[in-house]
Scaffold this motif. Structure first.
Motif, mmCIF file in Angstrom:
data_model
loop_
_atom_site.group_PDB
_atom_site.id
_atom_site.type_symbol
_atom_site.label_atom_id
_atom_site.label_comp_id
_atom_site.label_asym_id
_atom_site.label_seq_id
_atom_site.Cartn_x
_atom_site.Cartn_y
_atom_site.Cartn_z
ATOM 1 N N ILE A 190 0.860 -1.186 0.000
ATOM 2 C CA ILE A 190 0.000 0.000 0.000
ATOM 3 C C ILE A 190 0.895 1.235 0.000
ATOM 4 C CG2 ILE A 190 -1.708 1.323 1.290
ATOM 5 C CD1 ILE A 190 -2.816 -1.195 2.410
ATOM 6 N N LEU A 191 0.620 2.140 -0.936
ATOM 7 C CA LEU A 191 1.288 3.441 -0.974
ATOM 8 C C LEU A 191 0.307 4.485 -0.454
ATOM 9 C CD1 LEU A 191 3.455 5.522 -1.852
ATOM 10 C CD2 LEU A 191 2.422 5.472 -4.137
ATOM 11 N N VAL A 192 0.679 5.161 0.625
ATOM 12 C CA VAL A 192 -0.154 6.206 1.228
ATOM 13 C C VAL A 192 0.529 7.552 1.000
ATOM 14 C CG1 VAL A 192 -1.239 7.053 3.341
ATOM 15 C CG2 VAL A 192 -0.999 4.595 2.973
ATOM 16 N N THR A 193 -0.225 8.518 0.457
ATOM 17 C CA THR A 193 0.326 9.858 0.209
ATOM 18 C C THR A 193 -0.478 10.884 0.995
ATOM 19 O OG1 THR A 193 -1.063 10.147 -1.767
ATOM 20 C CG2 THR A 193 1.140 9.225 -2.078
ATOM 21 N N HIS A 194 0.228 11.790 1.618
ATOM 22 C CA HIS A 194 -0.405 12.866 2.409
ATOM 23 C C HIS A 194 0.071 14.206 1.871
ATOM 24 C CE1 HIS A 194 -2.166 15.004 5.722
ATOM 25 N NE2 HIS A 194 -1.001 15.485 6.098
ATOM 26 N N ASP A 195 -0.874 15.046 1.470
ATOM 27 C CA ASP A 195 -0.563 16.355 0.894
ATOM 28 C C ASP A 195 -0.341 17.368 2.010
ATOM 29 O OD1 ASP A 195 -0.327 18.664 -0.530
ATOM 30 O OD2 ASP A 195 -2.084 18.349 -1.790
ATOM 31 N N VAL A 196 0.874 17.870 2.103
ATOM 32 C CA VAL A 196 1.215 18.844 3.154
ATOM 33 C C VAL A 196 1.465 20.221 2.551
ATOM 34 C CG1 VAL A 196 2.145 17.101 4.709
ATOM 35 C CG2 VAL A 196 3.655 18.170 3.035
ATOM 36 N N THR A 197 1.035 20.422 1.306
ATOM 37 C CA THR A 197 1.282 21.711 0.647
ATOM 38 C C THR A 197 0.650 22.859 1.417
ATOM 39 O OG1 THR A 197 1.241 20.533 -1.477
ATOM 40 C CG2 THR A 197 1.089 22.946 -1.538
ATOM 41 N N GLU A 198 -0.622 22.674 1.804
ATOM 42 C CA GLU A 198 -1.329 23.755 2.484
ATOM 43 C C GLU A 198 -0.746 24.021 3.866
ATOM 44 O OE1 GLU A 198 -4.075 26.830 2.666
ATOM 45 O OE2 GLU A 198 -3.380 25.569 1.007
ATOM 46 N N SER A 199 -0.431 22.952 4.601
ATOM 47 C CA SER A 199 0.143 23.156 5.935
ATOM 48 C C SER A 199 1.522 23.805 5.842
ATOM 49 C CB SER A 199 0.238 21.824 6.684
ATOM 50 O OG SER A 199 1.044 20.898 5.977
ATOM 51 N N GLU A 200 2.292 23.437 4.815
ATOM 52 C CA GLU A 200 3.594 24.084 4.612
ATOM 53 C C GLU A 200 3.406 25.563 4.297
ATOM 54 O OE1 GLU A 200 6.909 23.123 4.522
ATOM 55 O OE2 GLU A 200 6.349 21.271 5.550
ATOM 56 N N ARG A 201 2.397 25.854 3.470
ATOM 57 C CA ARG A 201 2.138 27.258 3.123
ATOM 58 C C ARG A 201 1.732 28.052 4.366
ATOM 59 N NH1 ARG A 201 -1.868 30.702 1.924
ATOM 60 N NH2 ARG A 201 -3.441 29.176 2.530
ATOM 61 N N ILE A 202 0.891 27.437 5.209
ATOM 62 C CA ILE A 202 0.467 28.119 6.434
ATOM 63 C C ILE A 202 1.648 28.339 7.374
ATOM 64 C CG2 ILE A 202 -0.954 27.869 8.505
ATOM 65 C CD1 ILE A 202 -3.020 26.441 6.769
ATOM 66 N N ASP A 203 2.513 27.331 7.494
ATOM 67 C CA ASP A 203 3.702 27.483 8.337
ATOM 68 C C ASP A 203 4.603 28.585 7.809
ATOM 69 O OD1 ASP A 203 2.896 25.516 10.054
ATOM 70 O OD2 ASP A 203 4.071 23.924 9.115
#
Length: 430
Positions: A190-203
């Motif tokens: 199983i390949l699980v992907t989590h998008d952290v683009t928005e959280s990175e932008r907020i940080d």
């Protein structure tokens, strides 16, 4: 009675009947006819059993499409048990199908991407989030190798090295993803992907906000501390110089006060502990007050007009006043002397509009999308001159979000700008 005992009892009864018929025939018609009748009876029993075995074999070859045969004697119990087993299998199959459908539906709603691959990385299934993250298409790519579909050297190296205990941070398709492969069973992964683009932008925005706020506060503090040191080191300064220093320190203190007030306003607008308390807003009265404040700020250097034909709305009076005042204040600050500023409050089918239009310096197209960012300035030197904090449009944005409204901007350099707020029709008070 146990099924085994039933089977043997039924078989022995049939054999006993044939034997009794044979004995009876020997008694009545002689030994030859009796044995012949017994042989024929055993042949019939044997043929019947073979026919049932053939029918059972045919049903076992196609259990789903063929009707379960009827039986006689012990075969009745056998076919009955097979029928129960078949019904149980069909029920289990239906439950498994339902659970699989529920599982896939749940997977499609997950914000994280899920990709199921076999042991050689061929795509078996993926959810819509994985399609967005990795650029896959289940309808077209099923059965293809994932490493041929995801053209990323980082991802291929991660697959080849096989160090799956550590997630991979991947920049792919203008998104920042955290990918993690989880082996399960013997032949699947199983390949699980989590998008952290928005959280990175907020940080990043949070870090930029802290850095910008520190910078904005450091400038007036440096000025104030510098003049205080001069006053301490030179107590015999003449009155004119001392008054000039005091005036500059006062201006810088006021600037710092405005900055702190704006930061506190933004914090309050973003806080879940500060819910919106709407009431009826008398828009004509509010806009006339804003017009008076605009004329006071302009000091007669601009022509400011108001057209008010729209309805009253429901919302927070203080927040709406703050947002609209910021728009009008910006227009005055960035419009040269003798410029015109038009304020309009108009009804519309989709909801009332507040429009601020000027013939000022204008804004280049590349800056418009970033105007509502905190501390973003098109011209930093001019912002210093106009006493702006860089937070006005950020406050406007958050106020409008709380009121389900939107800010639209049109501007042309050296021609002018048009800012308008679109309120929802549901905000209108009849």
């Amino acid at each position: 009675m146990s099924p085994r005992l039933i089977f043997w009892t039924s078989a022995l009864v049939r054999v006993a009947l044939v034997v009794l018929a044979t004995v009876f025939a020997c008694y009545m018609w002689g030994m030859v006819y009796g044995l012949l009748l017994g042989f024929l009876g055993m042949c019939v029993l044997f043929i019947v059993q073979l026919s049932y075995l053939q029918r059972l074999s045919e049903w076992l070859d196609h259990p789903a499409s063929a009707r379960l045969p009827d039986g006689w004697g012990a075969w009745t119990d056998i076919f009955s048990r097979l029928y129960k087993m078949r019904r149980g299998d069909e029920k289990n199959q239906a439950e498994l199908t339902e659970w699989l459908a529920r599982f896939r539906q749940a997977m499609t709603l997950l914000p994280d991407g899920v990709v199921i691959m076999d042991d050689v990385l061929f795509l078996e299934w993926c959810n819509p989030s994985a399609e967005r993250h990795m650029g896959l298409s289940l309808a077209q790519d099923k059965g293809m190798r994932v490493t041929n579909l995801v053209r990323s050297p980082e991802f291929i190296d991660y697959i080849i090295l096989g160090r799956y205990e550590t997630p991979l941070t991947l920049s792919f398709r203008d998104r920042k993803l955290i990918a993690h492969i989880i082996p399960f069973e013997n032949r699947r992964q199983i390949l699980v992907t989590h998008d952290v683009t928005e959280s990175e932008r907020i940080d990043m925005m949070r870090r930029d906000f802290i850095a910008n706020a520190s910078h904005e506060l450091r400038t007036p503090l440096t000025v104030i501390n510098g003049f205080l040191e001069i006053a301490a080191m030179q107590p015999d300064l003449d009155i004119a110089t001392r008054n000039a220093h005091i005036k500059l320190m006062t201006e810088q203190g006021e600037r710092m006060q405005r900055l702190v007030d704006d930061m506190l306003t933004l914090t309050r607008l973003e806080s879940v502990d500060h819910p919106l308390r709407p009431d009826r807003i008398n828009m004509r009265g509010l806009l006339e007050q804003i017009l008076q404040e605009a004329n006071a700020l302009s000091g007669g250097r601009h022509e400011v007009t108001l057209e008010c034909n729209g309805p009253d709305i429901r919302g927070s009076t203080d927040e709406i006043r703050s947002a609209l005042t910021n728009l009008v204040t910006n227009a005055i600050r960035y419009t040269p002397e003798h410029g015109k500023i038009q304020l309009r409050w108009l009804p519309a089918t989709q909801g009332p509009k507040f429009i601020v239009e000027d013939n000022g310096i204008g804004i280049s197209a590349e800056h418009i999308s970033r105007l509502t960012e905190r501390f973003y300035r098109v011209d930093k030197s001019r912002s210093r001159e106009t006493q702006g904090t860089g937070l006005g449009l950020a406050i406007v944005k958050h106020v409008l979000l709380r009121h389900h409204s939107h800010l639209h901007i049109e501007s042309t350099p050296n021609v002018g700008s048009k800012f308008w707020v679109q309120f929802p029709a549901s905000a209108v008070v009849e």
